[in-house]
Design an enzyme around this catalytic site. Structure first.
Site, short mmCIF file in Angstrom:
data_model
loop_
_atom_site.label_atom_id
_atom_site.label_comp_id
_atom_site.label_asym_id
_atom_site.label_seq_id
_atom_site.Cartn_x
_atom_site.Cartn_y
_atom_site.Cartn_z
N ASP A 50 3.24 -3.40 -1.46
CA ASP A 50 2.80 -2.89 -0.15
C ASP A 50 1.31 -2.59 -0.20
O ASP A 50 0.81 -2.03 -1.19
CB ASP A 50 3.49 -1.56 0.20
CG ASP A 50 5.00 -1.64 0.15
OD1 ASP A 50 5.54 -2.71 0.47
OD2 ASP A 50 5.64 -0.62 -0.20
N ASP A 103 5.72 7.92 4.23
CA ASP A 103 6.61 6.84 4.63
C ASP A 103 6.24 6.35 6.03
O ASP A 103 5.98 7.16 6.92
CB ASP A 103 8.06 7.33 4.62
CG ASP A 103 9.01 6.24 5.04
OD1 ASP A 103 9.10 5.24 4.32
OD2 ASP A 103 9.63 6.38 6.11
#
Ligand code: AHM
Ligand code: MG
Length: 315
Positions: A50, A103
């Site tokens: 990511d 998140d």
């Protein structure tokens, strides 16, 4: 107004666990304050591939520093770190903590709600079944900053007030039966079984609510009921979300609120992790829907075998 500290005391929470939860809760304000200065991509990727945002890194480093200094922790596993961090404590004991520091980080740049997800294990190990957690919590940075926690005493929500203190918003939250659905993963990558399940939800009047932040999407499901999914994909049979950092803590909270969590075939909280970066297909939400889903997944498997048998029989 009941403070988080008072609530933990009233719940007869173990003193060290209380200290740890309060310490983590005190990091909500500095993390929120760091949003303004940390809006860009950091130009790095984490071990999951990511792209990291500056804020991912900031929150990660900040939380690890605070936990290291606390003398309450033996191990830390963070979604942004490749390895488990071992902390030396005076008596070689302490909690194991899992962190998804930020998140939903692709939403930072568009000012939508993101969160911090926390799992706490009692014996200093984090490679344990999710059901063995002592506590789980998340902090959601939205128009309000809220903290939701459980120490297996139900699920409770607190809001950060102007004095920088978390005060009780809702106690003993139970997930109502509801009709929201949050379907993760590109539609073209959905398996036939999953696609059929989603189609059934749609035909049954479920309303689409998907933001790209698991914490925020789950928070809606907790409040209004429904089901969140990030399923096994055609080319990625373990889906996207991580067992330790995302699925377990949120699943633990869901179950405490009367909901359920599953891979589609089995209980997520019963999985013994084999590595910290393990991914898992996840369905989390109303118990009745998870039951229907598991039946559907297993039923379809039978159908497929029947179909295959049919093909071979014809030959
Ligand atoms: P992150 O922890 O790097 O932000 O990744 C996890 C996020 C979840 O919050 C969310 O459910 C999912 O990734 C969204 O993925 P997608 O962009 O494929 O919908
Ligand atoms: Mg995440």
């Amino acid at each position: 107004m009941v403070s988080l500290e008072q609530h933990l005391t009233d719940a007869a929470c173990d003193e060290k666990l209380k200290e740890l939860i309060l310490l983590l809760s005190q990091q909500a304000k500095p993390i929120k304050d760091a949003f303004v200065e940390n809006q860009d991509y950091a130009g790095t990727t984490n071990m999951h591939g990511d792209n990291q945002m500056e804020l991912d890194k900031w929150a990660d480093e900040h939380l690890i520093k605070i936990l290291r200094e606390s003398q309450l922790i033996k191990t830390i596993a963070s979604e942004e770190q490749e390895d488990i961090i071992e902390v030396i404590t005076p008596d070689n004991s302490g909690f194991g903590v899992t962190l998804d520091p930020l998140d939903g980080s692709s939403l930072i740049a568009v000012n939508l709600a993101v969160g911090t997800i926390i799992g706490i294990y009692g014996n200093g190990d984090v490679l344990e079944k999710g059901k063995n957690m002592k506590a789980a919590a998340y902090i959601l940075y939205g128009p309000l900053t809220v903290l939701v926690y459980t120490i297996k005493n139900g699920v409770h929500e607190f809001v950060l007030n102007d004095s920088g203190e978390f005060v009780l918003l809702r106690e003993n939250i139970t997930m109502p039966e509801g009709k929201l659905y949050s379907p993760g993963g590109l539609k073209k990558d959905h398996t036939e079984k999953h696609a059929k399940f989603i189609q059934k939800l749609e035909e049954n009047g479920h309303k689409l609510r998907y933001s790209g932040s698991f914490v925020a999407d789950f928070h809606q499901i907790l409040r209004y009921g429904g089901i969140f999914s990030y399923p096994a994909l055609k080319e990625k049979e373990d889906g996207k979300l991580r067992l330790l950092f995302e699925a377990n803590p949120i699943g633990f909270i869901a179950r405490q609120a009367g909901g359920e969590v599953s891979t589609g075939l089995k209980d997520i909280l019963e999985i013994t992790p084999t590595s910290i970066d393990q991914r898992v297909p996840i369905y989390v939400g109303n118990k009745s829907k998870i039951k229907d889903l598991e039946e559907h997944m297993k039923e379809d498997m039978k159908d497929e075998k029947e179909e295959l048998r049919g093909v071979y029989d014809d030959e």
